[in-house]
Design a protein around this motif. Structure first.
Motif, PDB file in Angstrom:
ATOM      1  N   GLN A  29     -27.682 -10.766  -9.776  1.00 16.38           N
ATOM      2  CA  GLN A  29     -27.423  -9.395 -10.412  1.00 16.38           C
ATOM      3  C   GLN A  29     -28.409  -8.329 -10.341  1.00 16.38           C
ATOM      4  OE1 GLN A  29     -25.927 -11.468 -13.711  1.00 16.38           O
ATOM      5  NE2 GLN A  29     -24.130 -11.395 -13.125  1.00 16.38           N
ATOM      6  N   ALA A  62     -13.840  -5.254 -10.942  1.00 16.42           N
ATOM      7  CA  ALA A  62     -13.468  -5.974 -11.947  1.00 16.42           C
ATOM      8  C   ALA A  62     -11.996  -6.124 -12.810  1.00 16.42           C
ATOM      9  CB  ALA A  62     -14.584  -6.039 -13.172  1.00 16.42           C
ATOM     10  N   LYS A  66     -21.239  -3.489 -27.224  1.00 20.23           N
ATOM     11  CA  LYS A  66     -21.803  -3.537 -25.661  1.00 20.23           C
ATOM     12  C   LYS A  66     -22.464  -1.973 -25.726  1.00 20.23           C
ATOM     13  CE  LYS A  66     -18.279  -6.537 -23.217  1.00 20.23           C
ATOM     14  NZ  LYS A  66     -17.127  -6.373 -22.349  1.00 20.23           N
ATOM     15  N   VAL A 102     -15.756  -1.444 -11.501  1.00 23.18           N
ATOM     16  CA  VAL A 102     -14.503  -1.856 -12.242  1.00 23.18           C
ATOM     17  C   VAL A 102     -13.537  -1.346 -11.375  1.00 23.18           C
ATOM     18  CG1 VAL A 102     -13.248  -1.060 -14.219  1.00 23.18           C
ATOM     19  CG2 VAL A 102     -15.592  -1.612 -14.530  1.00 23.18           C
ATOM     20  N   GLY A 133     -23.556  -8.395 -16.327  1.00 27.25           N
ATOM     21  CA  GLY A 133     -24.668  -8.887 -15.838  1.00 27.25           C
ATOM     22  C   GLY A 133     -25.312  -7.885 -14.917  1.00 27.25           C
TER      23      GLY A 133
HETATM   24  N1  LIG Z   1     -21.395  -6.615  -4.087  1.00 29.09           N
HETATM   25  C1  LIG Z   1     -22.027  -7.726  -4.647  1.00 29.09           C
HETATM   26  O1  LIG Z   1     -23.021  -8.451  -3.944  1.00 29.09           O
HETATM   27  C2  LIG Z   1     -21.826  -7.994  -5.957  1.00 29.09           C
HETATM   28  C3  LIG Z   1     -22.754  -9.063  -6.667  1.00 29.09           C
HETATM   29  C4  LIG Z   1     -22.598  -9.147  -8.023  1.00 29.09           C
HETATM   30  C5  LIG Z   1     -21.579  -8.752  -8.690  1.00 29.09           C
HETATM   31  N2  LIG Z   1     -20.653  -7.839  -8.045  1.00 29.09           N
HETATM   32  C6  LIG Z   1     -19.591  -7.322  -8.710  1.00 29.09           C
HETATM   33  O2  LIG Z   1     -20.346  -6.425  -9.860  1.00 29.09           O
HETATM   34  C7  LIG Z   1     -19.416  -6.366 -10.867  1.00 29.09           C
HETATM   35  C8  LIG Z   1     -20.148  -6.960 -12.035  1.00 29.09           C
HETATM   36  O3  LIG Z   1     -20.432  -8.429 -11.816  1.00 29.09           O
HETATM   37  P1  LIG Z   1     -20.979  -9.351 -13.211  1.00 29.09           P
HETATM   38  O4  LIG Z   1     -21.029 -10.756 -12.525  1.00 29.09           O
HETATM   39  O5  LIG Z   1     -22.267  -8.687 -13.471  1.00 29.09           O
HETATM   40  O6  LIG Z   1     -19.947  -9.225 -14.250  1.00 29.09           O
HETATM   41  P2  LIG Z   1     -19.882  -8.605 -15.635  1.00 29.09           P
HETATM   42  O7  LIG Z   1     -20.120  -7.262 -15.386  1.00 29.09           O
HETATM   43  O8  LIG Z   1     -20.945  -9.472 -16.495  1.00 29.09           O
HETATM   44  O9  LIG Z   1     -18.390  -8.829 -16.081  1.00 29.09           O
HETATM   45  C9  LIG Z   1     -17.364  -8.205 -15.536  1.00 29.09           C
HETATM   46  C10 LIG Z   1     -17.223  -6.691 -16.740  1.00 29.09           C
HETATM   47  O10 LIG Z   1     -16.160  -5.898 -15.999  1.00 29.09           O
HETATM   48  C11 LIG Z   1     -15.643  -5.118 -17.248  1.00 29.09           C
HETATM   49  N3  LIG Z   1     -14.300  -5.070 -16.837  1.00 29.09           N
HETATM   50  C12 LIG Z   1     -13.695  -3.928 -16.622  1.00 29.09           C
HETATM   51  N4  LIG Z   1     -12.198  -3.960 -16.577  1.00 29.09           N
HETATM   52  C13 LIG Z   1     -12.109  -5.402 -16.683  1.00 29.09           C
HETATM   53  C14 LIG Z   1     -10.972  -6.278 -16.439  1.00 29.09           C
HETATM   54  N5  LIG Z   1      -9.888  -5.732 -16.575  1.00 29.09           N
HETATM   55  N6  LIG Z   1     -11.392  -7.379 -16.621  1.00 29.09           N
HETATM   56  C15 LIG Z   1     -12.466  -8.114 -16.841  1.00 29.09           C
HETATM   57  N7  LIG Z   1     -13.332  -7.377 -16.992  1.00 29.09           N
HETATM   58  C16 LIG Z   1     -13.326  -6.128 -16.866  1.00 29.09           C
HETATM   59  C17 LIG Z   1     -15.856  -5.799 -18.412  1.00 29.09           C
HETATM   60  O11 LIG Z   1     -16.949  -5.086 -19.119  1.00 29.09           O
HETATM   61  P3  LIG Z   1     -16.340  -4.067 -20.406  1.00 29.09           P
HETATM   62  O12 LIG Z   1     -15.518  -4.813 -21.032  1.00 29.09           O
HETATM   63  O13 LIG Z   1     -17.428  -3.149 -20.709  1.00 29.09           O
HETATM   64  O14 LIG Z   1     -15.461  -3.024 -19.390  1.00 29.09           O
HETATM   65  C18 LIG Z   1     -16.589  -7.177 -17.926  1.00 29.09           C
HETATM   66  O15 LIG Z   1     -17.503  -7.613 -18.985  1.00 29.09           O
HETATM   67  C19 LIG Z   1     -18.041  -7.405 -10.747  1.00 29.09           C
HETATM   68  O16 LIG Z   1     -17.198  -6.390 -10.264  1.00 29.09           O
HETATM   69  C20 LIG Z   1     -18.689  -8.164  -9.339  1.00 29.09           C
HETATM   70  O17 LIG Z   1     -17.446  -8.421  -8.495  1.00 29.09           O
HETATM   71  C21 LIG Z   1     -20.933  -7.647  -6.655  1.00 29.09           C
END
Ligand SMILES: NC(=O)c1ccc[n+]([C@@H]2O[C@H](COP(=O)([O-])OP(=O)(O)OC[C@H]3O[C@@H](n4cnc5c(N)ncnc54)[C@H](OP(=O)(O)O)[C@@H]3O)[C@@H](O)[C@H]2O)c1
Length: 299
Positions: free
Chosen positions: A116, A227, A168, A202, A143
């Motif tokens: 992250q 997400a 949050k 998102v 994260g």
């Molecule tokens: N490209 C890469 O290499 C890479 C690496 C790591 C992570 N990512 C991406 O980065 C994003 C964050 O990852 P993370 O692991 O740190 O997760 P995270 O942000 O801890 O959890 C996802 C958050 O997305 C938001 N969200 C908005 N709409 C949502 C929905 N319909 N259902 C569920 N959550 C929703 C929520 O926050 P709110 O309630 O505040 O909206 C939720 O807490 C993810 O999309 C992940 O796939 C990409």
């Protein structure tokens, strides 16, 4: 060893503990006893089967999951990395030259900072917010988001943290956000002044509204996740119309981003630490948007 697997795409409870053979390291690889597992949002999309809809270039089948692990080698080295094979398990195989966890950094902290942190740093590198520019961070208490707030603020940007719910938003402020907005409210974007940079994780309606907030002629949007389960629906013509750039990046984990994640002095936000057998609950909490910071499993 015990491992968490799934045998069909579906809701969180398709995850179940199985007894499986220990993995065998190949040349240039090392077996570790896993002491903590990082849960990443993308794994919920893989498990549910939605990943193939959102990122159709993924060719995935049900089976093993993950993942990011911290583990100890037979000779006592504490390593962090992406397991070659499966990660939701008591043993895992890592590349022999995987990163050593710095002394004084706990397993949970290391997992909060590794993928992250590298992702937050790679996203900032992609769109380079300059001092005084306005930067919108989606899922700002998550994260990646909780670290993005900090990295963008250090670059001198005015950070606008967007997330759902007061808890949050309060956390994002504590981490250095200058403005906060609850994008759970339908008219949220009408209350935000235009921004120079968007960190977009998102997708769906929130992603589209964030895109429209970009200042014409100068804006940049870094896209690195979906997400909501819906892709960011922005075309090249949309970007042309506004005179803005939409940038993606590949694997954020490079020796440079990982080094910076561990040395910038970022505050890791520690979410739930649950037993490995509660992997389904960890996924459910993430999908329910009930977590802040990093969720880990402990074998
Ligand atoms: N490209 C890469 O290499 C890479 C690496 C790591 C992570 N990512 C991406 O980065 C994003 C964050 O990852 P993370 O692991 O740190 O997760 P995270 O942000 O801890 O959890 C996802 C958050 O997305 C938001 N969200 C908005 N709409 C949502 C929905 N319909 N259902 C569920 N959550 C929703 C929520 O926050 P709110 O309630 O505040 O909206 C939720 O807490 C993810 O999309 C992940 O796939 C990409």
């Amino acid at each position: 060893m015990r491992a968490v697997r799934f045998h069909e795409f579906g809701p969180a409870d398709v995850l179940e503990v199985r007894e499986v053979p220990d993995p065998t390291p190949g040349p240039g690889q090392v077996l570790v006893r896993v002491t903590a597992i990082g849960v990443n949002y993308g794994e919920t999309l893989i498990r549910s089967g939605r990943a193939t809809e959102v990122v159709p270039w993924y060719d995935l089948a049900p089976g093993a999951l993950g993942g990011e692990v911290v583990g100890v080698t037979d000779d006592g080295r504490r390593l962090i990395g992406f397991a070659l094979g499966e990660g939701y398990a008591e043993r895992a195989v890592l590349p022999e030259d995987a990163t050593e966890v710095p002394d004084g950094v706990s397993d949970h902290e290391a997992l909060a900072l590794y993928l992250q942190g590298a992702t937050a740093i790679a996203a900032v590198d992609a769109v380079r917010p300059a001092a005084g520019e306005r930067a919108l961070v989606e899922a700002a208490a998550g994260g990646v988001g909780s670290l993005l707030v900090q990295v963008a603020a250090r670059a001198g940007a005015t950070v606008v943290a967007a997330a759902r719910g007061e808890r949050k938003l309060a956390l994002a402020r504590e981490l250095g956000a200058h403005e906060v907005v609850d994008y759970g409210e339908p008219d949220w974007s009408s209350r935000v002044d235009p921004v120079d940079v968007v960190f977009s994780s998102v997708g769906g309606a929130v992603g589209r509204q964030s895109f429209e907030l970009l200042r014409d002629g100068v804006g940049r949007l870094a896209v690195f996740g979906f997400a909501s389960g819906e892709p960011l629906d922005v075309t090249a013509v949309d970007a042309f119309r506004k005179g803005v750039a939409v940038l993606g990046f590949g694997n954020p984990l490079t020796p440079d981003t990982v080094r910076r994640a561990f040395t910038l002095g970022l505050r890791p936000v520690l979410g739930e630490a649950l037993p490995l057998a509660d992997a389904a609950r960890a996924h459910q909490l993430l999908e329910d948007r009930a977590t802040t910071g990093k969720v880990v499993l402990v074998p």
